[in-house]
Design a protein around this motif. Structure first.
Motif, PDB file in Angstrom:
ATOM      1  N   LYS A   9       0.812  -1.221   0.067  1.00 21.43           N
ATOM      2  CA  LYS A   9       0.038  -0.159  -0.087  1.00 21.43           C
ATOM      3  C   LYS A   9       0.912   1.302   0.191  1.00 21.43           C
ATOM      4  O   LYS A   9       0.342   2.214  -0.521  1.00 21.43           O
ATOM      5  N   THR A  10       1.937   1.148   0.965  1.00 24.29           N
ATOM      6  CA  THR A  10       2.626   2.399   0.902  1.00 24.29           C
ATOM      7  C   THR A  10       3.370   2.460  -0.593  1.00 24.29           C
ATOM      8  O   THR A  10       3.548   3.556  -1.045  1.00 24.29           O
ATOM      9  N   GLY A  11       3.877   1.413  -1.228  1.00 22.40           N
ATOM     10  CA  GLY A  11       4.577   1.687  -2.418  1.00 22.40           C
ATOM     11  C   GLY A  11       3.668   1.972  -3.576  1.00 22.40           C
ATOM     12  O   GLY A  11       4.056   2.926  -4.418  1.00 22.40           O
ATOM     13  N   ILE A  12       2.441   1.692  -3.277  1.00 21.11           N
ATOM     14  CA  ILE A  12       1.274   2.318  -4.485  1.00 21.11           C
ATOM     15  C   ILE A  12       1.289   3.721  -4.213  1.00 21.11           C
ATOM     16  O   ILE A  12       1.097   4.435  -5.087  1.00 21.11           O
ATOM     17  N   THR A  13       0.896   4.294  -2.818  1.00 24.04           N
ATOM     18  CA  THR A  13       0.972   5.566  -2.818  1.00 24.04           C
ATOM     19  C   THR A  13       2.024   6.353  -3.033  1.00 24.04           C
ATOM     20  O   THR A  13       1.967   7.383  -3.850  1.00 24.04           O
ATOM     21  N   TYR A  14       3.234   5.938  -2.841  1.00 27.01           N
ATOM     22  CA  TYR A  14       4.536   6.598  -3.289  1.00 27.01           C
ATOM     23  C   TYR A  14       4.636   6.662  -4.738  1.00 27.01           C
ATOM     24  O   TYR A  14       4.806   7.690  -5.446  1.00 27.01           O
ATOM     25  N   ALA A  15       4.357   5.503  -5.528  1.00 23.72           N
ATOM     26  CA  ALA A  15       4.282   5.464  -6.832  1.00 23.72           C
ATOM     27  C   ALA A  15       3.388   6.388  -7.544  1.00 23.72           C
ATOM     28  O   ALA A  15       3.671   7.158  -8.426  1.00 23.72           O
ATOM     29  N   GLY A  16       2.236   6.552  -6.997  1.00 24.43           N
ATOM     30  CA  GLY A  16       1.249   7.777  -7.418  1.00 24.43           C
ATOM     31  C   GLY A  16       1.786   8.878  -7.183  1.00 24.43           C
ATOM     32  O   GLY A  16       1.320   9.942  -8.143  1.00 24.43           O
ATOM     33  N   TYR A  17       2.445   9.384  -6.098  1.00 26.98           N
ATOM     34  CA  TYR A  17       2.656  10.664  -5.860  1.00 26.98           C
ATOM     35  C   TYR A  17       4.110  11.075  -6.779  1.00 26.98           C
ATOM     36  O   TYR A  17       4.123  12.073  -7.254  1.00 26.98           O
ATOM     37  N   ARG A  18       4.825  10.044  -7.119  1.00 19.65           N
ATOM     38  CA  ARG A  18       5.820  10.102  -7.864  1.00 19.65           C
ATOM     39  C   ARG A  18       5.686  10.392  -9.204  1.00 19.65           C
ATOM     40  O   ARG A  18       6.356  11.082  -9.906  1.00 19.65           O
ATOM     41  N   MET A  19       4.638  10.206  -9.700  1.00 18.62           N
ATOM     42  CA  MET A  19       4.132  10.375 -11.052  1.00 18.62           C
ATOM     43  C   MET A  19       3.770  11.861 -11.480  1.00 18.62           C
ATOM     44  O   MET A  19       3.984  12.521 -12.282  1.00 18.62           O
ATOM     45  N   LYS A  20       3.496  12.718  -9.935  1.00 17.31           N
ATOM     46  CA  LYS A  20       3.263  14.007 -10.130  1.00 17.31           C
ATOM     47  C   LYS A  20       4.121  14.842  -9.618  1.00 17.31           C
ATOM     48  O   LYS A  20       3.901  16.251  -9.756  1.00 17.31           O
ATOM     49  N   MET A  21       5.121  14.451  -8.859  1.00 16.60           N
ATOM     50  CA  MET A  21       6.023  15.325  -8.092  1.00 16.60           C
ATOM     51  C   MET A  21       7.473  14.712  -8.045  1.00 16.60           C
ATOM     52  O   MET A  21       7.597  13.799  -8.625  1.00 16.60           O
ATOM     53  N   LYS A  22       8.365  15.641  -7.565  1.00 17.29           N
ATOM     54  CA  LYS A  22       9.628  15.250  -7.513  1.00 17.29           C
ATOM     55  C   LYS A  22       9.785  14.075  -6.355  1.00 17.29           C
ATOM     56  O   LYS A  22       9.148  13.922  -5.432  1.00 17.29           O
ATOM     57  N   ARG A  23      11.002  13.399  -6.429  1.00 18.29           N
ATOM     58  CA  ARG A  23      11.168  12.270  -5.456  1.00 18.29           C
ATOM     59  C   ARG A  23      11.150  12.794  -3.985  1.00 18.29           C
ATOM     60  O   ARG A  23      10.383  12.056  -3.315  1.00 18.29           O
ATOM     61  N   GLU A  24      11.678  13.738  -3.703  1.00 22.75           N
ATOM     62  CA  GLU A  24      11.698  14.151  -2.268  1.00 22.75           C
ATOM     63  C   GLU A  24      10.408  14.562  -1.935  1.00 22.75           C
ATOM     64  O   GLU A  24       9.876  14.467  -0.663  1.00 22.75           O
ATOM     65  N   ASP A  25       9.542  15.385  -2.697  1.00 20.68           N
ATOM     66  CA  ASP A  25       8.294  15.598  -2.415  1.00 20.68           C
ATOM     67  C   ASP A  25       7.284  14.523  -2.270  1.00 20.68           C
ATOM     68  O   ASP A  25       6.261  14.219  -1.316  1.00 20.68           O
ATOM     69  N   ALA A  26       7.300  13.409  -3.072  1.00 19.95           N
ATOM     70  CA  ALA A  26       6.726  12.338  -3.139  1.00 19.95           C
ATOM     71  C   ALA A  26       7.100  11.326  -1.760  1.00 19.95           C
ATOM     72  O   ALA A  26       6.087  11.114  -1.146  1.00 19.95           O
ATOM     73  N   TYR A  27       8.497  11.605  -1.579  1.00 19.67           N
ATOM     74  CA  TYR A  27       8.606  10.849   0.060  1.00 19.67           C
ATOM     75  C   TYR A  27       7.822  11.529   0.959  1.00 19.67           C
ATOM     76  O   TYR A  27       7.348  10.617   1.869  1.00 19.67           O
ATOM     77  N   LYS A  28       7.919  12.769   1.076  1.00 15.12           N
ATOM     78  CA  LYS A  28       7.373  13.677   2.267  1.00 15.12           C
ATOM     79  C   LYS A  28       5.774  13.194   2.252  1.00 15.12           C
ATOM     80  O   LYS A  28       5.239  13.070   3.367  1.00 15.12           O
ATOM     81  N   ALA A  29       5.107  13.376   1.027  1.00 21.12           N
ATOM     82  CA  ALA A  29       3.887  13.137   1.045  1.00 21.12           C
ATOM     83  C   ALA A  29       3.231  11.717   1.538  1.00 21.12           C
ATOM     84  O   ALA A  29       2.262  11.644   2.433  1.00 21.12           O
ATOM     85  N   THR A  30       4.160  10.913   1.096  1.00 16.45           N
ATOM     86  CA  THR A  30       3.907   9.590   1.342  1.00 16.45           C
ATOM     87  C   THR A  30       4.291   9.197   2.706  1.00 16.45           C
ATOM     88  O   THR A  30       3.191   8.772   3.536  1.00 16.45           O
TER      89      THR A  30
END
Length: 575
Positions: free
Chosen positions: A295-316
């Motif tokens: 579930k965490t990986g799916i969330t991270y992948a979703g954010y990673r498609m829309k934002m930078k790696r660090e921002d996706a990390y923080k959002a997840t």
């Protein structure tokens, strides 16, 4: 005692804050740690009163592991011939394929054990429950392979009962694999670092000690004749099996071997249960941790498609906690680093198939026979655990420290050792292919290759086991260590199950490989559509193919090792 209780509570509370490498915990994780503290107060007080002493609990766990491994490694050396002579898998490659399927199941089911122990039961209850399935499978296997009980001839056994028993054994032995060693580790507190290391040394020794004994004793029992053969009047055993394309068997004592192993497994489980009051119990998380990572990986992948790696990390991390995100990323890196492992295990598994078949062509020294200590069944299952017992401590205590001190820790790290292990495994199959050519070259003119009687000593097989066991020490032990050290604390058991899963995948790949190559050609010879001289996949060519596969896998692992940065040397754990 009250002061000791307080010390125990303070010790666990101190370690709780460090559980996820100082990353934040969820409320469920905090509740689980508090429950662990409450359940183990008295036991922890006893441990802290003398932290330099091994907990009493380990002396119930180690004998249990010895007994279980004695049972498992008592089954494997006789399984191929049991399939050939008792269950009618007359083609050698078919018998080897069935054995590979059994081994594959044994290494797939650790995932089942991890799910049960992490989600619904604690490790103790999981071990007891699946050990019961294990024992029931042994009983079914023993009864349904006993000719006089089943009322049939020893070569006319039904396959249903034995295969059902083996399925239950695979579920039991595989299911408890990731639980027993982890349960042993749970008996130690964080202040007992050296005690934990000592335990795992004893634990590993118990595995190989059990394998050494049973791989010798079990074939010796199986090679005795306890039941009459269904021979016609004046018919010899050789004449009876010749139409099936088989040599005369050495014996039919398989049910007695299975009975002995059943008794040992019952004793091992009894010893384990007897230590119940001495165990520290870590409560289950209430869910399978890998599902959370998915579930965490799916969330991270979703954010990673829309934002930078660090921002996706923080959002997840805001949704799943930072600790969960870091563990998920670490787990992905580890999976990416170990994916060639099934190829190694596919190749490694053939040492108990084609090598054993080659041993049947070779000469037993000192006037012995195939029933003796230097017979192929005993030889092929004795030297591997023997050399592990010799080589593993030498590498760990002398070779690795010297190399690390002289060249640095990263020069010959875990990934590099895995590469060397695969190269050595490939070398062992190159040597075995050359040895098979030599054996066939000593046969009498006109005899079929791969089944004729050569004049080469079977002691040459020991050289093969020196090479491949050294390769196993480099690859397998380093891989297990790698999957433990490179992931977060909550995923160590699950990652251990994933490492075992690579062996299971390798076994199924081995079965498919055999079916598509040697088995297909040998069936064509048996059906009369081909002569043996016309087939492509004779044993020598098959061994060359395995060597090539393992060498290719080593090259891939080398590229991975060149690019992988160990967790301890990363500038940040986040990316």
């Amino acid at each position: 005692m009250a002061d000791d209780m307080k010390k125990a509570e303070e010790a666990i509370q101190a370690t709780t804050a460090q559980d996820l490498d100082d990353l934040n915990l969820t409320e469920d994780q905090i509740r689980s740690r508090k429950l662990e503290l409450e359940m183990n107060k008295e036991r922890d007080a006893i441990i802290l009163a003398n932290p330099n002493k091994l907990p009493v609990a380990v002396w119930f766990i180690i004998p249990n592991e010895l007994g279980e491994r004695f049972c498992f490694y008592g089954i494997t050396p006789i399984l191929k011939n049991f399939f050939k002579y008792q269950l009618g898998y007359n083609i050698a490659a078919d018998a080897n394929a069935m054995k590979d399927i059994f081994m594959g199941l044994c290494y797939f089911t650790p995932i089942l054990g991890a799910i049960i122990s992490d989600s619904y039961l604690d490790k103790f209850k999981t071990i007891v429950s699946l050990s019961s399935v294990y024992i029931l499978g042994l009983i079914v296997l023993t009864i349904t392979s006993w000719p006089t009980v089943m009322g049939v001839a020893t070569t006319q056994m039904s396959r249903v009962g034995p295969l059902l028993g083996l399925l239950m054994i695979a579920i039991g032995t595989g299911g408890i694999k990731p639980c027993v060693s982890a349960h042993g580790g749970d008996q130690f507190l964080s202040v007992q670092t050296y005690g934990l290391q000592a335990f795992y040394n004893y634990f590993y020794m118990s595995i190989n000690f059990g394998a050494l004994i049973s791989s010798t004793v079990s074939p010796m029992i199986a090679q005795n004749e306890y039941f009459p053969w269904p021979l016609a009047q004046n018919q010899t055993l050789t004449e009876y099996f010749a139409p099936k394309g088989l040599k005369a068997p050495l014996g039919n004592g398989y049910p007695f071997s299975f009975l002995m192993l059943t008794c040992f497994m019952i004793a091992a489980m009894g010893i384990f249960i007897a230590g119940f009051k001495t165990y520290r119990v870590v409560p289950p998380a209430g869910r399978f941790i890998l599902f959370d990572h998915i579930k965490t990986g799916i969330t991270y992948a979703g954010y990673r498609m829309k934002m930078k790696r660090e921002d996706a990390y923080k959002a997840t991390a805001d949704i799943h906690t930072e600790g969960m995100v870091v563990e998920m990323l670490d787990l992905i890196k580890v999976i990416g680093a170990i994916w060639p492992a099934p190829i190694f295990w596919m190749v490694f598994g053939q040492n108990s198939g084609p090598w054993q078949d080659m041993g049947e062509q070779m000469v037993v020294p000192f006037g012995g026979s195939q029933k003796g200590f230097f017979g192929t069944e005993t030889l092929n299952n004795f030297w591997n655990p023997f050399f592990i017992c010799v080589m593993a401590p030498i590498l760990a205590n002398y070779v690795y420290p010297v190399v690390d001190k002289r060249f640095g820790v990263r020069a010959f790290g875990l990934q590099q050792r895995m590469v060397v292990g695969q190269v050595l495994a490939a070398l062992s199959f190159v040597v075995s292919a050359l040895l098979q050519r030599w054996v066939n070259g000593t046969c009498a003119a006109g005899e079929e290759k791969d089944s004729c009687a050569g004049t080469v000593s079977i002691l040459w097989l020991i050289l093969l086991y020196v090479i491949i066991t050294l390769g196993e020490c480099f690859f397998s032990i380093s891989g297990l260590n790698f999957t433990y050290t490179e992931v977060g604390k909550r995923t160590k058991s699950s990652c251990a199950a994933l490492w075992l899963l690579t062996s299971g995948i390798g076994s199924f790949m081995s079965s498919a490989f055999l079916t598509a190559t040697m088995s297909a050609d040998q069936n064509a010879v048996a059906a009369g559509t081909k002569k043996y001289s016309e087939i492509t996949w004779n044993r020598e060519n098959f061994l060359w193919l395995l060597a090539g596969c393992c060498l290719a896998s080593a090259m891939v692992q080398f590229v991975i090792a060149r690019n992988y940065v160990p967790k301890a040397f990363r500038e940040t754990a986040k990316f």
